[in-house]
Scaffold this active site. Sequence first.
Site, PDB file in Angstrom:
ATOM      1  N   ASP A   1       0.854  -1.178   0.000  1.00  0.00           N
ATOM      2  CA  ASP A   1       0.000   0.000   0.000  1.00  0.00           C
ATOM      3  C   ASP A   1       0.895   1.236   0.000  1.00  0.00           C
ATOM      4  OD1 ASP A   1      -2.329   1.661   0.491  1.00  0.00           O
ATOM      5  OD2 ASP A   1      -1.690   1.754   2.579  1.00  0.00           O
TER       6      ASP A   1
ATOM      7  N   ASP B   1      -0.300   5.068   1.005  1.00  0.00           N
ATOM      8  CA  ASP B   1      -0.544   6.062   2.046  1.00  0.00           C
ATOM      9  C   ASP B   1      -0.438   5.465   3.447  1.00  0.00           C
ATOM     10  OD1 ASP B   1      -1.459   8.506   0.426  1.00  0.00           O
ATOM     11  OD2 ASP B   1      -2.723   6.905  -0.375  1.00  0.00           O
TER      12      ASP B   1
END
Length: 290
Positions: free
Chosen positions: A80, A82
């Site tokens: 991922d 963020d």
Amino acid sequence: MFIATLIAAGRLRDDDLARASEIAGGGELRWIDAGDAADLLLGPVDDWRDLRDRLEAGLPGVDVIVQPAEEREKRLFVADMDSTMVGQECIDELADFAGKKAEIAAVTERAMQGELDFAEALHHRVAALNGLGVGCIERCRTERVTPNAGARTLVRTMRARGAKTLLVTGGFHDFADPLASELGFVEVRANYLESIFGHLTGRVAGEIVDAAAKARALIELREELKLPKAAVLAVGDGANDAPMIEEAGLGVAYRGKPKLDAVADARLRNNDLTALLWAQGIPKAEWLED
């Protein structure tokens, strides 16, 4: 055979190793890097999650990763963006340029906790950016968004050792593509912000990269490479990463939200992202550091 890796960079002591062996009921201890990380080599383990929990409870401040010895060094890394590869939520920072950071950050937090439907929350947040000049995106990226400690070393080292690397995010290509280039990811899956005449329209173009899409991206690449599940490492922080994390042989929650912590194989709470190299048995002498 299972391995319990104990990680506390610069703080791991012989006493910690002895305590781990006591909790596990024995096992062979080996340093990966003295003072940083060590392995406790175990035989068959009936309930490895229970063992992990007991080791975490008995060794405060130490990150513990319990996994099968087979396929320990991974051949596919999926991450991922963020609050995982970078320390920020990019949409929150971008919203600040529209004077709406507090409003948008509150929605982001609820979405990451799994309290809101991700796609609906994304549409709501992007709508608040309607009319914002696209030039703010580059300013936001360069002024506000920074990689988390260890991110570059982790990705570059794994890639140099032959692993495929994929950055998959519910965020946007405007941020993800430059970051992927900087860190060393080969592939990117992300959302597109729609714009016209130099301004954002407040809409997302194309299909949304949500929790299901993240998991599909991992599965598709895993099957394309003809890899077993055990050969995949995935890391994220939010509830929307849970399906992706569950599709990995080693699914890691990095400073994870409770719903992700509950399903992750490992929880990285104390160390930076280079801990995932120690988790694979790779000593510092073999890292590609900045």
